[in-house]
Design a protein around this motif. Structure first.
Motif, PDB file in Angstrom:
ATOM      1  N   SER A 181     -72.167 -42.284  -8.023  1.00 32.68           N
ATOM      2  CA  SER A 181     -73.127 -41.900  -8.717  1.00 32.68           C
ATOM      3  C   SER A 181     -72.574 -42.642 -10.330  1.00 32.68           C
ATOM      4  N   PHE A 182     -71.635 -43.230 -10.439  1.00 33.13           N
ATOM      5  CA  PHE A 182     -71.414 -43.841 -11.622  1.00 33.13           C
ATOM      6  C   PHE A 182     -70.804 -45.464 -11.566  1.00 33.13           C
ATOM      7  N   GLU A 183     -70.853 -46.005 -12.757  1.00 33.82           N
ATOM      8  CA  GLU A 183     -70.195 -47.261 -12.867  1.00 33.82           C
ATOM      9  C   GLU A 183     -69.331 -47.317 -14.017  1.00 33.82           C
ATOM     10  N   LEU A 184     -68.473 -48.175 -14.100  1.00 31.77           N
ATOM     11  CA  LEU A 184     -67.567 -48.419 -15.322  1.00 31.77           C
ATOM     12  C   LEU A 184     -68.213 -49.112 -16.455  1.00 31.77           C
ATOM     13  N   ALA A 185     -68.133 -48.211 -17.460  1.00 33.27           N
ATOM     14  CA  ALA A 185     -68.740 -48.601 -18.729  1.00 33.27           C
ATOM     15  C   ALA A 185     -67.775 -49.005 -19.953  1.00 33.27           C
ATOM     16  N   ALA A 186     -66.451 -48.474 -19.898  1.00 34.42           N
ATOM     17  CA  ALA A 186     -65.596 -48.786 -20.891  1.00 34.42           C
ATOM     18  C   ALA A 186     -64.253 -48.633 -20.506  1.00 34.42           C
TER      19      ALA A 186
END
Length: 161
Positions: A132-137
């Protein structure tokens, strides 16, 4: 954001090298041959797989193709990483008014609302991050600032004279 180049840009080559080396060592400790461990980890990190990339001080955001009704959390902050999972704080940026809003405006399920304050964490498996997620910072560790140095007086070399 995926790819080793993007990760290097986020945290720098030394921090990325340290992170990759730690993942390689985890696999070697599990009995994987060193050369294979290097290949496995770098390929997984380049593909953005959470087990290879996840680390403390990271923010992961919900992917654009994930239905908000199925995953009400828009963002997670990684508080801790272990060999098998991460511990995250929920960051409910969709509707929360502040870091600890568990009131009427929060869209978290009531049994999860207490985790929306960065002081508590919840165990989150790597697979759930990948789904569900992806690395943003990624906030890398900062070296302590060097103490300020005195400016040499005018007409001196700055060396002890």
């Amino acid at each position: 954001m995926t790819g080793l180049i993007s990760l290097n840009w986020l945290i720098g080559d030394q921090a990325l090298s340290d992170h990759i080396r730690a993942r390689v060592n985890e696999l070697v400790d599990q009995g994987v041959e060193y050369k294979q461990a290097c290949t496995t980890v770098t390929d997984a990190a380049d593909a953005g797989e959470a087990w290879a990339v996840a680390a403390t001080r990271q923010t992961w955001i919900r992917r654009h193709d994930v239905d908000p009704d199925e995953m009400p959390l828009r963002s997670l902050y990684v508080l801790e990483r272990t060999d098998t999972h991460v511990v995250v704080a929920y960051v409910d940026l969709d509707k929360a008014a502040d870091d600890s809003d568990a009131g009427d405006r929060s869209n978290l399920p009531p049994d999860k609302a207490a985790h929306n304050d960065h002081t508590q964490g919840v165990v989150y498996p790597f697979d759930a991050l990948d789904m569900s997620f992806e690395l943003a910072a990624w906030e890398p560790l900062r070296a302590p600032a060097a103490p300020p140095r005195a400016v040499p007086a005018s007409g001196t070399t700055g060396a002890e004279e």
